[in-house]
Structure formats: C-alpha cells, structure tokens
Scaffold this active site. Structure first.
Site, short mmCIF file in Angstrom:
data_model
loop_
_atom_site.label_atom_id
_atom_site.label_comp_id
_atom_site.label_asym_id
_atom_site.label_seq_id
_atom_site.Cartn_x
_atom_site.Cartn_y
_atom_site.Cartn_z
N ASP A 1 94.96 55.93 98.08
CA ASP A 1 94.71 54.62 98.67
C ASP A 1 95.55 53.57 97.95
O ASP A 1 95.61 53.55 96.71
CB ASP A 1 93.22 54.30 98.52
CG ASP A 1 92.83 52.99 99.17
OD1 ASP A 1 92.95 52.89 100.40
OD2 ASP A 1 92.42 52.07 98.44
N GLU B 1 99.39 55.29 100.83
CA GLU B 1 99.79 54.04 101.47
C GLU B 1 100.89 53.41 100.62
O GLU B 1 100.64 53.05 99.47
CB GLU B 1 98.61 53.10 101.58
CG GLU B 1 97.52 53.58 102.52
CD GLU B 1 96.35 52.62 102.55
OE1 GLU B 1 96.07 52.06 103.62
OE2 GLU B 1 95.71 52.41 101.51
#
Length: 618
Positions: free
Chosen positions: A303, A332
């Site tokens: 994340d 990400e």
C-alpha cells in the site's frame, strides 16, 4: 517464577524482531527501546524488569512453560504487545505466548507455496467480507473460512484466476472485535498488530489460536486449488501515533518528521513511517519474511509504496529473491501527499526501473480506459473521449519503451517507467475507487445496460490482452456496482457486498471473463514477459480515433497461433481496419469468445462491431 536476564550482547545490526521466543523450558523476551527507558514485561499479573544489553536492546528470559499466558511490554509506563506480536487477545491489546506449531491445521506441513513466473499471474483482489457476506450457502460469511468452502473455491477455479490479493488481513483498529454482532465494516488500512491475522475475520476473536489456524486453513484451501495468496501490506502508516505499538515502545523513532518538526503525512492518514531508518527497514523485511514462512503467503502488495524508500523496497526484493524469485511484489507507485523524503528516493512509479522485479499499478491504462481518478464524471476511451489511444497503447505494451508509443501523448508519464512489462499491473478498477460499472454510469449518464455490458467487456479485453500483469477487482465478473460510492472503505454491506444473483442475471458477463482469462493463459503471446520480446512481436496497427489495434506477430516459436490481431473499438459505429493479407480465424467477436473459432476472415480488411473487441489469428 524465575527470571533470568540474558548476558548476550545483541546490537541493532544483529537484532531480529522475534520479541517473544517460546520453548517449554523458557520464554525469551527482546525489545528495541530507548537506552534511557524503564522497560518491563508484564506476564499475566507479574512484572519483570528487562535489562539493557546494548544499543537499545532490552532482554529478559522467563524459565518454565509460559504457553497461553498474556504479556505486555511497558516502556516508561506505556503498555503494548510490542511491535512484532505473533498472537494477541481480543482487539490486539495484549500479546499471547504460543507455540505456533499448535496453530497449524492438519496437513499444514505438506502445504506448498504456489509460485509462478510473473507474467503468468492473473490477480483477483478481494475483501473477505465483500466476497462471502451475501452468498446464500456460505457457512462462514465474512470470515477467513469462507474461502475454504467448496462454493468459493469452485467460483475462483471456474473464473480461471490463479492468485487472490486479499485486502489487509492483519489485526487492524477500526473494527471492534468485541461487537461483531453489530454492523461494522472497514477495508482494514489502519494497522495495529502487523503480524497477527485480524480477529474480526475469525470465528472466535477471543481465542488467540483460532484466527491464526483459520487463516492458515484459508491459505491451505487456496493452495490446494492451485491459487496463490497475495497479502496487502500497509507498512506506510499506523492507525494513529499516540496509541501505536511503534510509538509506545520507541517514541518517534519509527516515524518521519518534516524540517519543521511535525509528523510527515505522505500517507494521508496523519503519519508516515520511516522505512529509511534501520530498524523500520528491518521490521518490514522480517514481517514480510514471517508472513511467507509462517503463513505460506506467496506475494505482497505494498500500500502506498511511494512512501517507502527505494533502498528498503530493493532490500525486501533481494531477501525474497534469495528464497524464490517468483514471489510477486507490487505496489501503488505513489503516495497520498508530500513525504519527508524527496521523490527521487521513494518507491514511486517513475522510479520503478531502479527497483528490479517490483511492479507498480498503471494509472495510465486505467484512466485511459475509464477516465481520470480526480473526477468521477469524466470518461475516457470507453465512452469516446478523444486522445486516450496513446495512453492505452502504453499500457498494452506494459509501460516499457516501445517505438510506436508516442510518450508526448501519454497521460501522467513523460517517459516509459518499466524496464520489463512484468513491472506493470494492468487494471481498470480496484477497491479504492469507483468500480468499473459505477464509473461507466457516472461518466455516461443514461447509459443502457446493454451498452454498459459492451463497454465493461471491452475494458477487460484491453486489460487481459496487455503485456502487464492483469489485475481485477472481485465481483467485476458479476457486473459489480457499489451504488455509485467512490470510497467505500467504511460503507455497509449493502454497498460493498457482491451480488451473487448477477451470475444468473448476466451469465454472458461471467462467461466472457472466464473465456478471456483462459485465452490469456492458453496463449503466451499475451504474456511475453520480456521487453525485447514485446518490442519484437507487438506491432500497433493504423486505426481511426476511438480504436486501438495491435498485432502479435511472428510467433512461430512462442505460440501455436503465429499471428494474433486484437482490435478494441470504443466507437458507436462499425470500424473497418486494414490488416496484413491472410486467412484468419475469429475467436472473439460481438461480446463472445470461442478459442475453437467463430468463423473466418479472408483478405486485408476486417469490420469490428461498435463498442466491442475482435480477436483473430492465423
């Protein structure tokens, strides 16, 4: 009770975050905490003073069998289970001393990781509760065990995916495990205990062994079905600062601050962790390795990877490469705000070439297809917005340098950022944005169901024929919607649940997804896995606006189909495309896929029906 203070002299360079080491003869406690602190371990109701060994390492050893007892570290009056608890009480307030072998389900020793070359992964992102809470025959709706049930395994196998990406499954803070009979929902991006499964997904959060055993049963069942398990890891921030285990053991060490001395907020959650500091880096490395070894996790999705520094991400990749280079790592490639480190040091998408064998999500192909993240009402290629074609081509090529992609016309990126196509995750929607159906509805008000289905299937055809690693949101095969909610992180089940009745309502959608995934897995041409091979075999064809077409050519030694042509027609009109003269077999047309053939095309022209894909081969 006998307390032994260890005489060894560990340092932070050799320290491992194995804070509690159990054996029937003794339990060893270790803690990283300030040298001037007062450190205790409270075992049930007995307090034990820890001794500073060296370099901020505190230790104590308790003789005798302590299995089943609770503990907390107390540092200058602040109590916590430490930062690396492996078992906890309800809501993660105290650690529990366990023999982890007692948590292994039957046959666990024979469970095998399911690893494959990067280009062969087909990733399915799911939230435990979303997937099973509304399934009529689910015996354990919303729980880890739901993914052990025959209906769940069969659905995943029928769909054809080979990896599940499960949203955060560690112990997180926003769901009260003592009130599971009340409506509560969260995605779980608010970490408390990073290395313990969350009790809310277990059948008994009060039993510290239960959540661990049931998580392992879930992994075991998926592995038996040949499905890899990818864990969503959220090391970039904690639920808060004041109550975090990091802060309660070593205040301010694990967090970054700005030049002005305030906590940096690159995560958008009020704090960002300092992966660039030695012990935070070691924590992340050891946590990843622990999930791999103890829980047999096959891959990791980071994340807000753009909050972590490049050196840390490369250290994790190097560590896992030494175990097996096919362990999938992606994240990400952005942050949610400005970080305390400069962008050139961070795991941003633009820096992916500096992180070999780590992938990032492509917002280029995502937004080219459905429209920009910043405005839910704007569309993209799917609804005929002009000048999206080059960004789509960039995504089809896998974000690598390709001579036919004009980077001046690509959204968000001015130069290719992937060294290999397997460094790009290809997708059109995921959990933390509008799902594809909702985005089509908001960007094209009044869209008919027939048109919506056509465009939905067209979008996924682009994703699954691209050279990146394909990724899909759970439920898209059911034409999932979230009632228009953009950020459903704490929305109720009525918003987030999968509508299983759509299997019967829209059977053609599931059938198309199923056959599209099979097409990709049956034909290596769609997953060449190497930038030079992509440049050699992938050729874009000349097309009008609202159409992208490409040929995978000269595949004699790569695929049983020697030449494959894919045409993506987003326009509302039939489009005639010029192709190399030959006799072709049609395998995809008008929202249907049949690898055995659906007719033939002779010559150098094909006509593609509106808002659909066509795939032919010779």
């Amino acid at each position: 009770m006998t307390v032994l203070l260890t005489a060894c002299k560990p340092t932070t360079e050799t320290f491992h975050f194995d804070e509690v080491t159990y054996s029937p003869q003794e339990t060893v406690f270790k803690l990283f905490a300030p040298t001037d602190a007062r450190c205790l371990v409270v075992i049930d109701n007995d307090s034990i003073h820890m001794k500073l060994q060296s370099d901020s390492i505190w230790t104590a050893t308790l003789s005798g069998d302590q299995k089943g007892k609770t503990y907390q570290f107390v540092v200058n009056g602040q109590a916590s289970p430490g930062v690396f608890a492996k078992a906890v009480t309800v809501n993660g307030e105290k650690g529990v001393i366990l023999d982890m072998r007692d948590t292994n389900p039957k046959g666990w020793a024979d469970d095998q990781h399911v690893l494959r070359p990067f280009q062969d992964y087909v990733v399915y992102e799911m939230h435990h509760r979303d997937f099973s809470i509304a399934r009529p025959e689910a015996k354990h709706p919303g729980k880890f065990l739901a993914l052990t049930e025959p209906w769940a395994i069969q659905h995943l196998k029928d769909l054809g995916i080979n990896a599940v990406h499960i949203l955060p499954s560690y112990d997180y803070g926003s769901v009260d495990e003592t009130r599971l009979n009340e409506p509560q929902y969260n995605w779980g991006y608010d970490p408390v205990n990073y290395n313990v499964p969350d009790g809310g997904y277990s059948t008994d959060p009060y039993d510290p062994e239960c959540r661990i055993r049931e998580f392992k049963q879930m992994v075991q069942a998926l592995h038996k079905a040949g499905i890899s398990v990818i864990l969503d890891v959220v090391y970039n921030h904690t639920y808060d600062i004041d109550h975090s285990n990091f802060q309660r053991t070593y205040p301010d060490y694990y967090y970054r601050k700005t030049a002005e001395g305030v906590y940096s907020n690159g995560s958008g959650c009020g704090n960002e962790t300092a992966s660039d500091k030695l012990m935070m880096r070691k924590f992340m490395e050891e946590s990843v390795r622990y999930w791999f070894e103890e829980y047999h996790i096959d891959g990791f999705r980071f994340d807000l990877m753009g909050v972590h520094d490049i050196e840390t991400m490369n250290a994790i990749r190097k560590m896992m490469d030494a175990i097996d280079p096919n362990i999938l790592i992606y994240g990400e490639g952005w942050s949610a705000g400005a970080c305390a480190l400069p962008n050139e040091q961070l795991g941003m998408k633009a820096n992916i070439k500096q992180m070999p064998h780590i992938a990032a999500f492509s917002d280029e192909i995502r937004d080219a297809l459905r429209g920009p993240f910043s405005d839910d009402t704007k569309g993209g290629f799917l609804i005929g917005v002009p000048n999206c074609e080059e960004s789509l081509k960039f995504g089809i090529a896998g974000a690598i340098e390709h001579p036919q992609v004009d980077m001046k016309s690509v959204n968000y990126s001015t130069e290719p950022w992937a060294a290999e196509p397997t460094q790009m995750m290809s997708y059109v929607s995921c959990h933390d944005d509008m799902c594809l159906v909702d985005r089509l509805k908001t960007s094209k008000p009044g869209i008919t169901m027939d048109e919506l289905i056509h465009l939905d299937l067209l979008a996924q055809t682009a994703v699954f024929t691209s050279q990146g690693i394909p990724f899909m949101l759970s439920g898209e095969e059911l034409l999932r919607d979230k009632k228009g909610v953009h950020n459903s992180y704490e929305s109720p089940d009525s918003i987030n649940r999968l509508e299983w009745s759509n299997l019967q309502r829209y059977p053609q959608v599931f059938a198309y997804y199923q056959r599209l995934i099979a097409l990709r897995l049956h034909h290596p041409a769609f997953r060449l896995g190497n930038a030079d091979l992509v440049r050699k075999h992938l050729e874009f064809l000349k097309t009008p606006q609202q159409v992208v077409a490409f040929r995978l050519k000269d595949l004699q030694d790569k695929d049983e189909w020697q030449n494959i042509i894919v045409v993506l027609n987003a326009s509302k009109e039939p489009q005639t495309i010029t192709i190399p003269q030959d006799k072709y077999t049609v395998v995809c047309q008008d929202g249907n896929i049949n690898e055995q053939g659906m007719g033939n095309v002779n010559g150098n022209k094909i006509v593609v029906t509106p808002q659909s894909a066509m795939i032919i081969h010779n």
